[in-house]
Design a protein around this motif. Structure first.
Motif, PDB file in Angstrom:
ATOM      1  N   GLU A  18       2.204   1.694  -3.368  1.00 47.90           N
ATOM      2  CA  GLU A  18       0.987   2.298  -4.389  1.00 47.90           C
ATOM      3  C   GLU A  18       0.830   3.957  -4.080  1.00 47.90           C
ATOM      4  O   GLU A  18       0.704   4.712  -4.788  1.00 47.90           O
ATOM      5  N   ARG A  40       0.783   6.806  -6.714  1.00 48.47           N
ATOM      6  CA  ARG A  40      -0.550   7.409  -6.697  1.00 48.47           C
ATOM      7  C   ARG A  40      -0.469   8.988  -6.579  1.00 48.47           C
ATOM      8  O   ARG A  40      -0.918   9.827  -7.384  1.00 48.47           O
ATOM      9  N   ARG A  93       0.809  -1.179   0.031  1.00 45.37           N
ATOM     10  CA  ARG A  93      -0.153   0.069  -0.036  1.00 45.37           C
ATOM     11  C   ARG A  93       0.799   1.273   0.060  1.00 45.37           C
ATOM     12  O   ARG A  93       0.514   2.357  -0.854  1.00 45.37           O
TER      13      ARG A  93
END
Length: 144
Positions: free
Chosen positions: A84, A88, A81
């Motif tokens: 990510e 992002r 995460r």
């Protein structure tokens, strides 16, 4: 009179309610309670903090706090995460502090969870040369 507060018995629902509060102090208290609860219910804490990352995806101040608490929860799920998040969130003057917090947290994780991913990012032209150099250093377990 001795008063003992057992975090393991404190209802997780109440912590989540505090974490969803608009009041910053309640939010930070909830994150602290989650971190303190980590040794009793690590998986639950990870799920709640990852959920909070999604809920507050546009609130850099709260995201930064959450990411700092994730530092103590190295796992495959948290590492994935956080990586990510590096993809992002575009780096700029506004997001730089948050992205540094993400990197600081990942730098604390075992190299087995991060090394290959940092090596991959170090070759990605979507990132600046400076950021790729940071990724290379982190892939080798060196300070960045």
């Amino acid at each position: 009179m001795n008063f003992h507060f057992d975090l393991a018995t404190y209802p997780l629902e109440k912590v989540v309610q505090k974490a969803l509060s608009r009041v910053d102090r309640d939010f930070l208290t909830a994150c602290q309670l989650l971190a303190a609860r980590e040794e009793h219910a690590k998986d639950e804490v990870i799920v709640v903090l990852l959920g909070l990352l999604a809920i507050y995806s546009d609130n850099l101040e709260r995201l930064t706090s959450i990411v700092r608490f994730l530092r103590i929860l190295p796992s495959e799920a948290t590492a994935q995460r956080l990586f990510e998040e590096l993809r992002r969130v575009k780096s700029n003057n506004t997001t730089r502090r948050y992205l540094s917090a993400v990197l600081d947290s990942l730098a604390e994780y075992p190299l087995a969870l991060t090394g290959d991913r940092f090596a991959e990012l170090s070759e990605d032209p979507a990132f600046s040369q400076r950021r790729r150099a940071q990724f290379r250093a982190l892939a080798l377990g060196e300070p960045w």
